[in-house]
Design a protein around this motif. Structure first.
Motif, PDB file in Angstrom:
ATOM      1  N   ILE A  18       0.838  -1.186   0.000  1.00 14.55           N
ATOM      2  CA  ILE A  18       0.000   0.000   0.000  1.00 14.55           C
ATOM      3  C   ILE A  18       0.881   1.246   0.000  1.00 14.55           C
ATOM      4  CG2 ILE A  18      -1.885  -1.149   1.193  1.00 14.55           C
ATOM      5  CD1 ILE A  18      -0.964   0.353   3.743  1.00 14.55           C
ATOM      6  N   GLU A  19       0.235   2.358  -0.280  1.00 18.00           N
ATOM      7  CA  GLU A  19       0.876   3.658  -0.143  1.00 18.00           C
ATOM      8  C   GLU A  19       0.045   4.475   0.823  1.00 18.00           C
ATOM      9  OE1 GLU A  19       2.932   4.358  -4.457  1.00 18.00           O
ATOM     10  OE2 GLU A  19       0.835   4.903  -4.269  1.00 18.00           O
ATOM     11  N   LEU A  20       0.716   5.342   1.569  1.00 16.11           N
ATOM     12  CA  LEU A  20       0.053   6.203   2.543  1.00 16.11           C
ATOM     13  C   LEU A  20       0.351   7.658   2.225  1.00 16.11           C
ATOM     14  CD1 LEU A  20       1.033   4.343   5.836  1.00 16.11           C
ATOM     15  CD2 LEU A  20      -1.096   4.135   4.553  1.00 16.11           C
ATOM     16  N   ALA A  21      -0.573   8.532   2.582  1.00  9.03           N
ATOM     17  CA  ALA A  21      -0.366   9.968   2.411  1.00  9.03           C
ATOM     18  C   ALA A  21      -1.030  10.701   3.568  1.00  9.03           C
ATOM     19  CB  ALA A  21      -0.954  10.456   1.091  1.00  9.03           C
ATOM     20  N   ARG A  22      -0.414  11.797   3.963  1.00  6.84           N
ATOM     21  CA  ARG A  22      -1.041  12.675   4.959  1.00  6.84           C
ATOM     22  C   ARG A  22      -2.065  13.538   4.235  1.00  6.84           C
ATOM     23  NH1 ARG A  22       3.602  14.779   9.099  1.00  6.84           N
ATOM     24  NH2 ARG A  22       4.505  12.723   9.430  1.00  6.84           N
ATOM     25  N   LEU A  23      -3.299  13.402   4.632  1.00  4.79           N
ATOM     26  CA  LEU A  23      -4.377  14.207   4.071  1.00  4.79           C
ATOM     27  C   LEU A  23      -4.994  14.994   5.209  1.00  4.79           C
ATOM     28  CD1 LEU A  23      -6.069  11.490   1.817  1.00  4.79           C
ATOM     29  CD2 LEU A  23      -4.353  13.161   1.148  1.00  4.79           C
ATOM     30  N   SER A  24      -5.555  16.104   4.895  1.00  4.67           N
ATOM     31  CA  SER A  24      -6.177  16.905   5.939  1.00  4.67           C
ATOM     32  C   SER A  24      -7.657  16.571   5.990  1.00  4.67           C
ATOM     33  CB  SER A  24      -5.979  18.387   5.639  1.00  4.67           C
ATOM     34  OG  SER A  24      -6.510  19.168   6.669  1.00  4.67           O
ATOM     35  N   PRO A  25      -8.154  16.065   7.079  1.00  5.73           N
ATOM     36  CA  PRO A  25      -7.520  15.863   8.376  1.00  5.73           C
ATOM     37  C   PRO A  25      -7.123  14.420   8.636  1.00  5.73           C
ATOM     38  CG  PRO A  25      -9.872  15.802   8.683  1.00  5.73           C
ATOM     39  CD  PRO A  25      -9.615  15.974   7.191  1.00  5.73           C
ATOM     40  N   GLY A  26      -7.079  13.554   7.612  1.00  3.38           N
ATOM     41  CA  GLY A  26      -6.853  12.131   7.861  1.00  3.38           C
ATOM     42  C   GLY A  26      -5.630  11.561   7.181  1.00  3.38           C
ATOM     43  N   VAL A  27      -5.707  10.247   6.948  1.00  7.64           N
ATOM     44  CA  VAL A  27      -4.630   9.503   6.306  1.00  7.64           C
ATOM     45  C   VAL A  27      -5.208   8.801   5.088  1.00  7.64           C
ATOM     46  CG1 VAL A  27      -2.975   7.615   6.593  1.00  7.64           C
ATOM     47  CG2 VAL A  27      -3.473   9.124   8.514  1.00  7.64           C
ATOM     48  N   GLY A  28      -4.538   8.942   3.951  1.00  5.23           N
ATOM     49  CA  GLY A  28      -4.961   8.275   2.731  1.00  5.23           C
ATOM     50  C   GLY A  28      -4.256   6.940   2.591  1.00  5.23           C
ATOM     51  N   VAL A  29      -4.999   5.935   2.118  1.00  6.22           N
ATOM     52  CA  VAL A  29      -4.460   4.600   1.897  1.00  6.22           C
ATOM     53  C   VAL A  29      -4.886   4.181   0.492  1.00  6.22           C
ATOM     54  CG1 VAL A  29      -4.438   2.200   2.705  1.00  6.22           C
ATOM     55  CG2 VAL A  29      -4.796   4.054   4.344  1.00  6.22           C
ATOM     56  N   ARG A  30      -3.912   3.706  -0.320  1.00  8.78           N
ATOM     57  CA  ARG A  30      -4.264   3.235  -1.659  1.00  8.78           C
ATOM     58  C   ARG A  30      -3.364   2.059  -2.052  1.00  8.78           C
ATOM     59  NH1 ARG A  30      -2.031   8.000  -5.723  1.00  8.78           N
ATOM     60  NH2 ARG A  30       0.178   7.518  -5.501  1.00  8.78           N
ATOM     61  N   ASP A  31      -3.800   1.338  -3.068  1.00  4.15           N
ATOM     62  CA  ASP A  31      -3.056   0.204  -3.610  1.00  4.15           C
ATOM     63  C   ASP A  31      -1.932   0.745  -4.476  1.00  4.15           C
ATOM     64  OD1 ASP A  31      -2.122  -2.011  -5.046  1.00  4.15           O
ATOM     65  OD2 ASP A  31      -4.127  -2.845  -5.335  1.00  4.15           O
ATOM     66  N   SER A  32      -0.702   0.356  -4.197  1.00  2.14           N
ATOM     67  CA  SER A  32       0.435   0.880  -4.947  1.00  2.14           C
ATOM     68  C   SER A  32       0.440   0.408  -6.397  1.00  2.14           C
ATOM     69  CB  SER A  32       1.755   0.502  -4.278  1.00  2.14           C
ATOM     70  OG  SER A  32       1.920  -0.902  -4.300  1.00  2.14           O
ATOM     71  N   LYS A  33      -0.210  -0.716  -6.687  1.00  2.00           N
ATOM     72  CA  LYS A  33      -0.261  -1.213  -8.051  1.00  2.00           C
ATOM     73  C   LYS A  33      -1.360  -0.547  -8.867  1.00  2.00           C
ATOM     74  CE  LYS A  33      -0.803  -5.489  -6.902  1.00  2.00           C
ATOM     75  NZ  LYS A  33      -0.967  -5.530  -5.478  1.00  2.00           N
ATOM     76  N   ALA A  34      -2.303   0.112  -8.224  1.00  2.00           N
ATOM     77  CA  ALA A  34      -3.425   0.740  -8.927  1.00  2.00           C
ATOM     78  C   ALA A  34      -3.757   2.095  -8.305  1.00  2.00           C
ATOM     79  CB  ALA A  34      -4.635  -0.179  -8.896  1.00  2.00           C
ATOM     80  N   PRO A  35      -2.815   3.029  -8.311  1.00  2.00           N
ATOM     81  CA  PRO A  35      -3.068   4.317  -7.669  1.00  2.00           C
ATOM     82  C   PRO A  35      -4.202   5.109  -8.322  1.00  2.00           C
ATOM     83  CG  PRO A  35      -1.001   4.375  -8.884  1.00  2.00           C
ATOM     84  CD  PRO A  35      -1.485   2.958  -8.905  1.00  2.00           C
TER      85      PRO A  35
END
Length: 61
Positions: A18-35
């Protein structure tokens, strides 16, 4: 611009990660193979609770 970080457990072939990102106000989570497929956004407290759960329930090798 959002900066996504790939899991340190990822290998060169992409693996199941997975990939993570800081989003306001939370945390983003996505599949690294299908962003392009979108992401899940969790409140920070929920993301922390998810990590705690995964750490506790992780099967031992």
């Amino acid at each position: 611009m959002t900066t996504w970080r790939k899991s340190s457990y990822s290998d060169e072939t992409g693996g199941a990660c997975i990939e993570l990102a800081r989003l306001s106000p939370g945390v983003g989570v996505r599949d690294s193979k299908a962003p392009w497929a979108g992401h899940l956004e969790l409140p920070r407290q929920s993301f922390a609770a998810l990590l705690d759960y995964l750490r506790r329930e992780r099967p031992s090798n």
